[in-house]
Structure formats: C-alpha cells, structure tokens
Write a protein that holds these residues in place. Structure first.
Motif, PDB file in Angstrom:
ATOM      1  N   LEU A  15      27.556  12.031   7.253  1.00  0.00           N
ATOM      2  CA  LEU A  15      26.934  11.631   8.525  1.00  0.00           C
ATOM      3  C   LEU A  15      27.427  12.459   9.707  1.00  0.00           C
ATOM      4  N   GLU A  16      28.603  13.098   9.579  1.00  0.00           N
ATOM      5  CA  GLU A  16      29.110  13.943  10.659  1.00  0.00           C
ATOM      6  C   GLU A  16      28.711  15.402  10.446  1.00  0.00           C
ATOM      7  N   MET A  17      27.879  15.640   9.435  1.00  0.00           N
ATOM      8  CA  MET A  17      27.357  16.954   9.095  1.00  0.00           C
ATOM      9  C   MET A  17      28.452  17.878   8.557  1.00  0.00           C
ATOM     10  N   ASN A  18      29.423  17.284   7.882  1.00  0.00           N
ATOM     11  CA  ASN A  18      30.391  18.070   7.125  1.00  0.00           C
ATOM     12  C   ASN A  18      29.826  18.325   5.731  1.00  0.00           C
ATOM     13  N   VAL A  19      30.149  19.484   5.168  1.00  0.00           N
ATOM     14  CA  VAL A  19      29.552  19.909   3.910  1.00  0.00           C
ATOM     15  C   VAL A  19      30.196  19.196   2.726  1.00  0.00           C
ATOM     16  N   LEU A  20      29.311  18.571   1.896  1.00  0.00           N
ATOM     17  CA  LEU A  20      29.773  17.886   0.688  1.00  0.00           C
ATOM     18  C   LEU A  20      29.391  18.658  -0.568  1.00  0.00           C
ATOM     19  N   THR A  21      28.235  19.311  -0.543  1.00  0.00           N
ATOM     20  CA  THR A  21      27.805  20.137  -1.675  1.00  0.00           C
ATOM     21  C   THR A  21      27.277  21.467  -1.143  1.00  0.00           C
ATOM     22  N   TRP A  22      27.476  22.522  -1.947  1.00  0.00           N
ATOM     23  CA  TRP A  22      27.105  23.897  -1.522  1.00  0.00           C
ATOM     24  C   TRP A  22      26.790  24.667  -2.806  1.00  0.00           C
ATOM     25  N   ASN A  23      25.497  24.836  -3.099  1.00  0.00           N
ATOM     26  CA  ASN A  23      25.143  25.396  -4.410  1.00  0.00           C
ATOM     27  C   ASN A  23      25.271  26.918  -4.431  1.00  0.00           C
ATOM     28  N   ALA A  69      27.953  23.586  11.075  1.00  0.00           N
ATOM     29  CA  ALA A  69      27.764  24.495  12.215  1.00  0.00           C
ATOM     30  C   ALA A  69      28.300  25.888  11.942  1.00  0.00           C
ATOM     31  N   ALA A  70      29.078  26.063  10.852  1.00  0.00           N
ATOM     32  CA  ALA A  70      29.627  27.387  10.533  1.00  0.00           C
ATOM     33  C   ALA A  70      28.518  28.411  10.279  1.00  0.00           C
ATOM     34  N   ILE A  71      27.342  27.952   9.841  1.00  0.00           N
ATOM     35  CA  ILE A  71      26.246  28.895   9.598  1.00  0.00           C
ATOM     36  C   ILE A  71      25.177  28.836  10.692  1.00  0.00           C
ATOM     37  N   GLU A 101      25.671  30.241  17.786  1.00  0.00           N
ATOM     38  CA  GLU A 101      26.131  29.435  18.919  1.00  0.00           C
ATOM     39  C   GLU A 101      24.987  28.905  19.769  1.00  0.00           C
ATOM     40  N   ASP A 102      23.943  29.740  19.967  1.00  0.00           N
ATOM     41  CA  ASP A 102      22.848  29.302  20.824  1.00  0.00           C
ATOM     42  C   ASP A 102      21.954  28.262  20.147  1.00  0.00           C
ATOM     43  N   GLY A 103      22.228  27.945  18.866  1.00  0.00           N
ATOM     44  CA  GLY A 103      21.427  26.939  18.179  1.00  0.00           C
ATOM     45  C   GLY A 103      22.177  25.656  17.870  1.00  0.00           C
ATOM     46  N   ARG A 104      23.445  25.589  18.261  1.00  0.00           N
ATOM     47  CA  ARG A 104      24.259  24.438  17.876  1.00  0.00           C
ATOM     48  C   ARG A 104      23.923  23.178  18.668  1.00  0.00           C
ATOM     49  N   VAL A 149      12.013  16.435   7.716  1.00  0.00           N
ATOM     50  CA  VAL A 149      11.736  17.747   8.322  1.00  0.00           C
ATOM     51  C   VAL A 149      11.253  18.684   7.225  1.00  0.00           C
ATOM     52  N   ARG A 150      10.116  19.341   7.461  1.00  0.00           N
ATOM     53  CA  ARG A 150       9.555  20.233   6.453  1.00  0.00           C
ATOM     54  C   ARG A 150       9.293  21.622   7.030  1.00  0.00           C
ATOM     55  N   ASN A 151       9.832  22.642   6.353  1.00  0.00           N
ATOM     56  CA  ASN A 151       9.504  24.057   6.615  1.00  0.00           C
ATOM     57  C   ASN A 151       9.597  24.421   8.095  1.00  0.00           C
ATOM     58  N   THR A 152      10.666  23.996   8.723  1.00  0.00           N
ATOM     59  CA  THR A 152      10.907  24.358  10.123  1.00  0.00           C
ATOM     60  C   THR A 152      11.636  25.705  10.161  1.00  0.00           C
ATOM     61  N   ARG A 153      11.150  26.615  10.980  1.00  0.00           N
ATOM     62  CA  ARG A 153      11.771  27.950  11.067  1.00  0.00           C
ATOM     63  C   ARG A 153      12.951  27.907  12.037  1.00  0.00           C
ATOM     64  N   VAL A 154      14.103  28.300  11.528  1.00  0.00           N
ATOM     65  CA  VAL A 154      15.324  28.318  12.332  1.00  0.00           C
ATOM     66  C   VAL A 154      16.074  29.614  12.034  1.00  0.00           C
ATOM     67  N   ARG A 155      17.087  29.892  12.847  1.00  0.00           N
ATOM     68  CA  ARG A 155      17.955  31.046  12.596  1.00  0.00           C
ATOM     69  C   ARG A 155      19.318  30.537  12.143  1.00  0.00           C
ATOM     70  N   ARG A 156      19.818  31.166  11.080  1.00  0.00           N
ATOM     71  CA  ARG A 156      21.127  30.817  10.584  1.00  0.00           C
ATOM     72  C   ARG A 156      21.951  32.090  10.420  1.00  0.00           C
ATOM     73  N   ARG A 157      23.275  31.946  10.289  1.00  0.00           N
ATOM     74  CA  ARG A 157      24.187  33.083  10.329  1.00  0.00           C
ATOM     75  C   ARG A 157      24.900  33.251   8.990  1.00  0.00           C
ATOM     76  N   ARG A 158      24.942  34.506   8.497  1.00  0.00           N
ATOM     77  CA  ARG A 158      25.738  34.827   7.320  1.00  0.00           C
ATOM     78  C   ARG A 158      27.219  34.952   7.698  1.00  0.00           C
ATOM     79  N   LYS A 159      28.055  35.012   6.702  1.00  0.00           N
ATOM     80  CA  LYS A 159      29.496  35.145   6.928  1.00  0.00           C
ATOM     81  C   LYS A 159      29.820  36.430   7.683  1.00  0.00           C
TER      82      LYS A 159
END
Length: 489
Positions: free
Chosen positions: A8-16, A36-38, A41-44, A60-70
């Motif tokens: 519920l706090e958006m901490n990662v429990l599973t990561w395939n 939030a690690a991925i 900053e402007d999307g957090r 939520v279905r097929n919403t276009r967002v920007r995410r960040r690689r390592k």
C-alpha cells in the motif's frame, strides 16, 4: 511484460525477470525499495494520484508514462494496474504491468512526421507550380521591356529592380520545389572533400571574422553521388543558419566520413535505405534548439528569426535535396550546447569523381533562329509572353492551348520544325504523350519541354535520355540557348 507487485505504500514486493531486463535493476536491488526508483523526478508527484485512483477501484489500462532505467535512460512505457483487495474488501496492495514501447513510439513518431512532411510537400509543390507560371509571365515581360530600344536610364533602372525582385521570387520558389523534391537535379560523382574545401574558403569570408571555420575531412572518404551545385547551396544554407545561432561568434566545424546504415537504423528512420553513405557533418557552438523547435525545423516557412531576417526555407531545402538525392538528413541539438546537422549522401562504387566546377556565367549574344515553333501552353498569359519572346528571337510561331489543338495543327500541311510543350496540361494528355503522338504524325520532329515541375512526369525524377527541359520560370537568354540546342539535337 514487467510485472511489479507493490504494497500500500508502493514498496516493491515482486519484481519479475522482464522487469530486470527492461529497467536494469536486479530483483535483489528493488525488493523492499520504493517504486519511485524507476520514476523520473518530474513524474513522482503523480504517484500519489495513481495510488488514490487504484485504491478507489479504478483499473488503469495502457496509460503512456515515462520510466527510468538504472543507467538513467528514459523509456516510453505503456502501464496498466489494479489494486488487490482481500475478501473483506480491504486493499492489500497493487499489481502494475509495464511494457517498453520506446522503439515502437519512435517508429510511430517517424511515420507521423514523414506523413506530415509528405503532405506539406505536396501542397508546396502544387503552389510552386502555379507560382512558376506567374513568375514566368512577369520575368518574360520584363525581359521584353528591358530589350526595347530607346529606354530612358530611369526606366531601365526601374525594370532592372523589378526583374531582380522577380528573380528573387524564383529563387524562393526553387527552394519550395527542393523541399517538395521536384527540383531538377544533375547528380554526379563528387569528390566530397574537394567540394567542402572549396566552399569553406568562401564561407570564411561570408561568415565573418567572429566565426572560426574548422575542417575535419576523412582521408579515405568515398565518392558521393549528388548535384554539386545543390550540395554547395545546402552547405551554405547550413553554415548561414549556424552563423545566426552564434551572434557573439563561435566555431563552425565541417567533417566528412563514411558510414554504413544497417537495417536496424533504417527501421527506426522512416524512408531511409540501408547501405553505404558519405556523411557531411556541420556542427556549431551556438545556442541550440529547443525540442519543440527541433520538431518543426524542416517545415517550410518555419523560422525562429525576426521578421525579415529569414525565409524559413533553408533547412526545408536541405531536407528535400537530401531525400531527392537518395539520402537523408538528421539534426541533433540541445539548448546551450550547439547543433549538429548530418547530411547523408549515397556513396558510389566508382571512386572517380566528376567535375564539380561550375559553368562560366559569361554573357554571350542571344542566338536567334528562323524555324517554325509550335508552342503548347495552357496558361494563356504565359503563352502570350512566350509568343512575343520567340518572335523577338526571329522564329515563326504557331500556338495551341492543349494537346488536342496541337495534334490538329500537326495534322495539317503547315510546316513545324520544333514542338515546345508544357508537360503538365489539362485534357487527358500530357506533354510526353503529346510528343510521342507528334513524332508519329511528323517523324523526326524535335521537341523541347517546359514545366514548373521539372520532373513532374516521373516518380523517380529521371528524364528520358536526350530529353531537353526548360524549367519555369526562365529568362529569355535561357530560352534562346535551349531552342538552338533543341533544333540541333
């Protein structure tokens, strides 16, 4: 598909494993950490809104967002998500599905841009054709007035000023035709380094003392295939744009090298063919372009310069020239870090370059003739000007508005030495078809073609072997010389 489970706090429990591959973070690095690690900053700020929507039961279905690689790379992502509820209706967490659509998005953007440029090209090409007819009337009449005996000096000066303005209009129109890929080209095998070195000497004087011009020419550069005159014009346009981006002075670097574009490059660059290319790279240390400016850089008449400081046709001409030459052009720019324009031209297998020296512009007396010329032109005003020009040059003139009238005249016993016909005409028969039928009626009849679209009849832009074409608008001197060439052919 990356599948991410969150509390519920958006901490990662599973990561395939797909999430590991797409984002570069191992599961051990992400489990227990915040989603939030991925997220850039402007999307957090939007994460809280997303959480509230999911807790409210929204899927939520097929919403276009920007995410960040390592490694910091930004990705275009299609995201879907839902909240997980227990049997008592209490939310327990969230499941997010993330698909990397970066490459697909790039291809779609390229396709949209290509379609937009094609549509603009068709529009500007049609306008340029009509404008050429108007300029043909103006320039032809001014040439006739200029050659009238007994003109007062003041009158001659007024005519020359009007003629100069009309010729500037014709030059602007040529740039439109270049963008629409309908300009006449004379491709040759070019020693690219020699051409760049020659143009650079002229640029050093044109750009001024505050601009340092540097050359970085590859020793093993291949032979390029292009029209040398248009290539010089393209280089000059790019250099002038660079100068305007460096008002306080700076450095302009022109580099050349060979490159092989593979199928992967062609796949994400619409209209590009894989193969061997020579690259001309023009880099400035100027102000650079913002993304919204860069997206429209090749559009005709788009300019960020002050009114009266530019036409907005420089880059569009380069774009059209590159495409028509079988190559392409790319711009890389960042605000505050300058701009690099890369012009890709096909590299030829034969390394023997053609002669790129321009023909002498020395004026000679206008050649005259006594032959009978059948003029076929649907624009009445332009036809009237042409009749006067031909008469002044000594020719006997017959006229026809379209192919039907022309064939009727050719079916009589009236002598005709030369058919001078427009290519694009109403009535169902164009100039090429008329010439074929005319040759059947009058074997050996010579032909001279005119058009506001110098290669309008051919998708490839190639003219039939031996065909003589006079691009509109033209000067009386050009008309006179090509008439004699057509008669002698």
């Amino acid at each position: 598909m990356a599948i991410v489970g969150l509390d519920l706090e958006m901490n990662v429990l599973t990561w395939n494993r797909a999430a590991e591959r797409i984002f570069g973070f191992a599961a051990s690095e992400m489990l227990g950490g915040h989603y939030a690690a991925i997220v850039p900053e402007d999307g957090r700020e939007g994460l809280g809104q997303l959480r509230d929507r999911l807790l409210g039961g929204e899927v939520v279905r097929n919403t276009r967002v920007r995410r960040r690689r390592k490694d910091g790379t930004l990705l275009e992502i299609s995201a879907s998500g839902t909240a997980l509820f227990g049997r008592d209706g209490t939310a327990r967490g969230f499941v997010i599905a993330l698909e990397d659509i970066t490459e697909r998005q790039a291809i779609e953007d390229q396709l949209r841009q290509s379609q937009k440029m094609e549509a603009i090209g068709q529009l500007t090409g049609g306008l340029a054709h009509d404008f050429n007819n108007l300029l043909g009337v103006i320039i032809g009449n001014l040439d006739l007035l200029r050659d009238q005996p007994g003109n007062e000096p003041e009158t001659a000066d007024i005519i020359d000023q009007a003629l100069e303005a009309a010729l500037r209009g014709a030059d602007l129109n040529r740039r439109l035709l270049a963008f629409a890929r309908r300009q006449p080209l004379q491709p040759q095998r070019i020693d690219i380094n020699a051409l760049v070195a020659r143009v650079a000497k002229l640029l050093a004087r044109t750009l001024g003392e505050t601009i340092e011009v540097r050359l970085s020419l590859a020793v093993d550069i291949g032979t390029g295939l292009a029209d040398p005159t248009q290539l010089e014009r393209a280089l000059t346009n790019l250099a002038v744009n660079a100068r305007d981006a460096m008002p306080q002075g700076g450095r302009l670097t022109i580099a050349t090298h060979n490159v092989v574009l593979d199928a992967d490059y062609a796949a994400v660059n619409q209209g590009v063919r894989g193969g061997d290319y020579v690259v001309l790279e023009i880099t400035d240390s100027g102000t650079g372009m913002a993304p919204e400016v860069l997206a429209r850089a090749f559009e005709p008449f788009f300019t960020t310069k002050e009114v009266g400081k530019g036409t907005g046709l420089g880059l569009s001409m380069v774009f059209g020239f590159a495409k028509q030459s079988g190559g392409h052009v790319k711009i890389y720019s960042e605000v505050g870090h300058g701009t690099t324009v890369r012009l890709f031209l096909p590299r030829t297998a034969d390394e023997t370059a053609g002669n790129t020296t321009a023909a002498s512009g020395k004026e000679t007396p206008l050649p005259r003739g006594r032959e009978t010329v059948l003029v076929v032109e649907d624009n009445e005003k332009l036809r009237m000007v042409l009749l006067r020009q031909l008469t002044e040059l000594g020719y006997t003139v017959l006229e026809a508005e379209d192919a039907r009238e022309a064939l009727a005249l050719l079916g009589t016993d009236r002598p005709v030495d030369l058919l001078m016909t427009d290519i694009v005409m109403p009535g169902g028969m164009n100039g090429w078809e008329l010439a074929k039928e005319a040759a059947r009626l009058r074997p050996g009849l010579k032909a001279l073609y005119t058009s506001g679209f110098p290669n309008a009849a051919f998708d490839s832009g190639a003219l039939p072997e031996g065909a003589l074409l006079l691009g509109k608008p033209y000067r009386t001197a050009q008309l006179a010389r090509l008439l004699r060439e057509a008669v002698a052919a």
